[in-house]
Write an enzyme that holds these catalytic residues in place. Structure first.
Site, PDB file in Angstrom:
ATOM      1  N   SER A   1       2.717   2.469  -0.933  1.00 15.72           N
ATOM      2  CA  SER A   1       2.178   2.708  -2.351  1.00 15.72           C
ATOM      3  C   SER A   1       3.099   3.073  -3.475  1.00 15.72           C
ATOM      4  CB  SER A   1       1.084   3.706  -2.441  1.00 15.72           C
ATOM      5  OG  SER A   1       0.550   3.618  -3.436  1.00 15.72           O
TER       6      SER A   1
ATOM      7  N   HIS B   1       2.158  -1.769  -2.388  1.00 19.03           N
ATOM      8  CA  HIS B   1       0.587  -1.587  -2.837  1.00 19.03           C
ATOM      9  C   HIS B   1       0.789  -0.997  -4.301  1.00 19.03           C
ATOM     10  CE1 HIS B   1      -3.552  -0.656  -2.058  1.00 19.03           C
ATOM     11  NE2 HIS B   1      -3.028   0.493  -2.714  1.00 19.03           N
TER      12      HIS B   1
ATOM     13  N   ASP C   1      -1.275   0.455  -7.450  1.00 22.02           N
ATOM     14  CA  ASP C   1      -2.431   1.100  -7.876  1.00 22.02           C
ATOM     15  C   ASP C   1      -2.849   1.281  -9.075  1.00 22.02           C
ATOM     16  OD1 ASP C   1      -3.823   2.187  -5.041  1.00 22.02           O
ATOM     17  OD2 ASP C   1      -1.845   3.358  -4.877  1.00 22.02           O
TER      18      ASP C   1
ATOM     19  N   MET D   1      -5.292   2.347 -12.224  1.00 15.04           N
ATOM     20  CA  MET D   1      -6.374   3.332 -12.540  1.00 15.04           C
ATOM     21  C   MET D   1      -6.561   3.531 -13.933  1.00 15.04           C
ATOM     22  SD  MET D   1      -5.083   6.577 -10.211  1.00 15.04           S
ATOM     23  CE  MET D   1      -4.570   6.270  -8.363  1.00 15.04           C
TER      24      MET D   1
ATOM     25  N   HIS E   1      -4.501  -3.205  -6.240  1.00 13.56           N
ATOM     26  CA  HIS E   1      -5.570  -2.195  -5.961  1.00 13.56           C
ATOM     27  C   HIS E   1      -6.399  -1.828  -7.214  1.00 13.56           C
ATOM     28  CE1 HIS E   1      -7.643   1.374  -4.098  1.00 13.56           C
ATOM     29  NE2 HIS E   1      -8.508   0.524  -4.525  1.00 13.56           N
TER      30      HIS E   1
ATOM     31  N   MET F   1      -8.574   0.204  -9.287  1.00 13.93           N
ATOM     32  CA  MET F   1      -9.304   1.362  -9.235  1.00 13.93           C
ATOM     33  C   MET F   1      -9.852   1.207 -10.738  1.00 13.93           C
ATOM     34  SD  MET F   1      -7.642   3.880  -6.870  1.00 13.93           S
ATOM     35  CE  MET F   1      -5.924   3.236  -7.046  1.00 13.93           C
TER      36      MET F   1
ATOM     37  N   MET G   1     -11.532   2.525   1.699  1.00 13.46           N
ATOM     38  CA  MET G   1     -10.788   3.837   1.341  1.00 13.46           C
ATOM     39  C   MET G   1     -11.109   4.840   2.358  1.00 13.46           C
ATOM     40  SD  MET G   1      -9.019   3.200  -1.343  1.00 13.46           S
ATOM     41  CE  MET G   1      -8.619   4.856  -1.738  1.00 13.46           C
TER      42      MET G   1
ATOM     43  N   ASP H   1      -6.898   2.832   3.193  1.00 11.68           N
ATOM     44  CA  ASP H   1      -5.748   3.552   2.152  1.00 11.68           C
ATOM     45  C   ASP H   1      -6.179   4.960   1.871  1.00 11.68           C
ATOM     46  OD1 ASP H   1      -4.385   4.084  -0.256  1.00 11.68           O
ATOM     47  OD2 ASP H   1      -5.540   2.612  -1.563  1.00 11.68           O
TER      48      ASP H   1
END
Ligand code: DX5
Ligand code: ZN
Length: 221
Positions: free
Chosen positions: A7, A32, A34, A36, A64, A66, A136, A174
């Site tokens: 990640s 990966h 992320d 957010m 991913h 979020m 998760m 994850d």
């Protein structure tokens, strides 16, 4: 074969290019990424512009999301170079199937993710449509947390639901994956492991990736 997804959240952002090179040199399968938004989770990370640059490197990008209202961002993340795009069931709500269709229409592989306290049954309706399910194993929002033990049972449950329905999908996990915890989730049926802090702290990233790849698979096979 178990896939490994370091990640980027745990990388040194001042040296992002060489950090991604480190991931590639380790032999990891995907990077990966992320995203957010400060709403679905408290923190804000990185968006499409950095993905555009990162995806110039030779490794598939596993995005991913979020974020709240993921449907608004799918197209731009696909254009920025995502290979996998995962949306949260909690964020997409009744629009979950539309998000999955949109991800596919953009030419990407589609993932659906559930937070620790969201039941596997919440995504049963979309299991046929997705390519990947991301369980998760910590509350989403930050790296470096400890894996929550009960989430391992959800991996086992999901695997059994998929098997009963004759579906072959990637099970990604994850959060809190390291040399000590990885076997718990692979034995339960995970086939793609995200590792942030454990990867970037590893003295020998290639040995770390190889070790995760050779974690035990479920015993009933
Ligand atoms: C957390 C992110 C993870 C994070 C994992 O919300 O989705 O991908 O980077 O970090 P570690 O492996 O340190 O738990
Ligand atoms: Zn993640």
């Amino acid at each position: 074969m178990i896939k490994v997804a370091p990640s980027m959240l745990a990388a040194d952002y001042l040296n992002l290019g060489s950090e991604i090179d480190k991931v590639i040199a380790s032999g990891a399968d995907v990077l990966h990424y992320d995203v957010m938004d400060g709403t679905f989770v408290p923190a804000i990370s990185f968006g499409q512009e950095i993905l555009k640059m990162a995806s110039k490197k030779d490794i598939p990008m596993d995005v991913h999301l979020m974020i709240q209202n993921p449907e608004k961002q799918i197209e731009s993340f696909a254009r920025a170079g995502a290979k996998y795009i995962t949306v949260h069931a909690e964020a997409a709500g009744f629009g979950l199937k539309d998000c999955i269709d949109k991800i596919h229409a953009c030419g990407c592989l589609a993932g659906v993710s559930v937070k620790p306290f969201t039941m596997v049954s919440a995504i049963e309706d979309v299991l046929d449509s997705v390519d990947m399910i991301l369980i998760m194993t910590v509350e989403p929002g930050k790296g470096g947390q400890k894996m929550i033990p009960f989430t391992v049972e959800k991996v086992r449950e999901l695997r059994s639901v998929l098997k009963t329905r004759g579906l072959r999908k990637i099970i990604e996990v994850d959060g809190g994956v390291n040399m000590e915890t990885a076997h718990l989730v692979t034995e339960a049926g995970a086939d793609m492991l995200v590792a942030g802090s454990a990867f970037f702290k590893a003295e020998d990233p290639r040995a770390f990736v190889d070790a995760l790849r050779s974690m035990p698979e479920p015993r009933d096979e």
